[in-house]
Design a protein around this motif. Structure first.
Motif: not given
Ligand SMILES: C[S@@+](CC[C@H](N)C(=O)[O-])C[C@H]1O[C@@H](n2cnc3c(N)ncnc32)[C@H](O)[C@@H]1O
Length: 220
Positions: A82-88, A105-107, A110-112, A141-145
Motif C-alpha cells: 500500500s502507498y501514500q501519494a503526495s505532490l512534489l 519526467d526525469i528531465f 529536482p536535483v535535491d 544523470l550527472a546533475e542528479l548524482i
C-alpha cells in the motif's frame, strides 16, 4: 522520443523490457560498489522493476523515477504494497515503507531528490533513449548524482542499422564520450547475449553485447 510512446506502451502493456525475475547482473555485481548497507538508492526510469524490491531487501531505501503512472501503480499492486501519494511540484510521489516512486519526467526532476543517495542503478534507462535524448539524459544523470556516489549501468550494444530501438545501442565508445566526462567508468562485464534474445536473432542482428559498468561521479 515523445512521452506518448511510453504512455502507450504501458497502456497496451507492451512491456517486453520488464523482467519477471531479479536482474542477474544486479545480484552479481552490486557488491562491487562496496556501499554501506543502508542509504538511499536512485533508480532512474524504474518502470515496475523487481530490482527495486531486491535493493529494498538489502536494506536500502529506493527512490525511483518513472514517467508512467500506470507503471508506478502496477509496481505497488503487483507487490501487494500500500502507498501514500503526495505532490512534489509537477511530480507525484508514491511512497511505501522503503520505496518512493516519483512519477513524472526525469528531465524536470529536482536535483535535491538525490541529495541523500549512496548509490544508483541504471538498467534499461540510458538505452531507452535515442542518441540526442541520451546525451541530455547523461547530462541530467550527472546533475542528479552527487560527487563520489557510485552506481551500476547496464547497456546493450549492437549494429543500430539492423534494428530500430528501443533498446538503443550504446557502445563503449559512446560511454567514453558522454559518460566518462562526468563519471569514473570501469567495465565490469561484457558478453554476447544474442542467443538469449530471439527478437534480435529473428531480425538477423549479428551480435548483441550486454555490458555492466561501475560508474562513480567525478568531482566537478
Ligand atoms: C525500457 S523501460 C525500463 C524500465 C526499468 N528500468 C526496467 O528495467 O524494467 C524505460 C522506462 O522509462 C520510462 N521513461 C521514459 N521516458 C522517461 C522520462 N523522461 N522520465 C521518466 N521515465 C521515463 C518509461 O515509461 C519506461 O517505463
Amino acid at each position: 522520443m515523445d512521452p506518448k510512446f511510453w504512455h502507450d506502451k504501458w497502456q497496451m502493456q507492451q512491456i517486453g523490457f520488464h523482467q519477471p525475475e531479479i536482474n542477474p547482473y544486479l545480484q552479481q555485481f552490486w557488491s562491487e560498489l562496496a556501499l554501506k548497507p543502508v542509504g538511499d538508492i536512485f533508480v532512474p526510469l524504474c518502470g515496475k522493476s523487481l530490482d527495486m524490491c531486491y535493493l529494498a531487501e538489502l536494506g536500502h531505501k529506493v527512490i525511483g523515477c518513472e514517467l508512467s503512472q500506470t507503471a508506478v501503480e502496477q509496481f505497488f499492486t503487483d507487490n501487494q504494497l500500500s502507498y501514500q501519494a503526495s505532490l512534489l511540484g509537477e511530480h507525484q510521489v508514491f511512497s511505501a515503507n522503503q520505496i518512493q516512486l516519483i512519477q513524472g519526467d526525469i528531465f524536470s526532476l529536482p536535483v535535491d531528490v538525490c541529495n541523500s543517495i549512496v548509490g544508483f542503478y541504471d538498467r534499461a534507462a540510458l538505452i531507452a533513449f535515442p542518441d540526442d535524448m541520451r546525451k541530455n539524459y547523461a547530462q541530467k544523470l550527472a546533475e542528479l548524482i552527487p560527487v563520489g556516489v557510485s552506481g551500476l549501468l547496464v547497456t546493450l550494444d549492437y549494429d543500430q542499422d539492423a534494428l530500430n530501438g528501443p533498446p538503443f545501442a550504446v557502445s563503449p565508445d559512446w560511454v567514453e564520450a558522454y559518460i566518462a566526462p562526468h563519471f569514473e567508468v570501469s567495465q565490469l562485464f561484457c558478453e554476447d547475449v544474442l542467443a538469449d534474445n530471439p527478437r534480435f536473432v529473428n531480425k538477423q542482428v549479428p551480435w548483441l553485447n550486454e555490458a555492466v559498468y561501475k560508474l562513480t561521479r567525478k568531482a566537478i
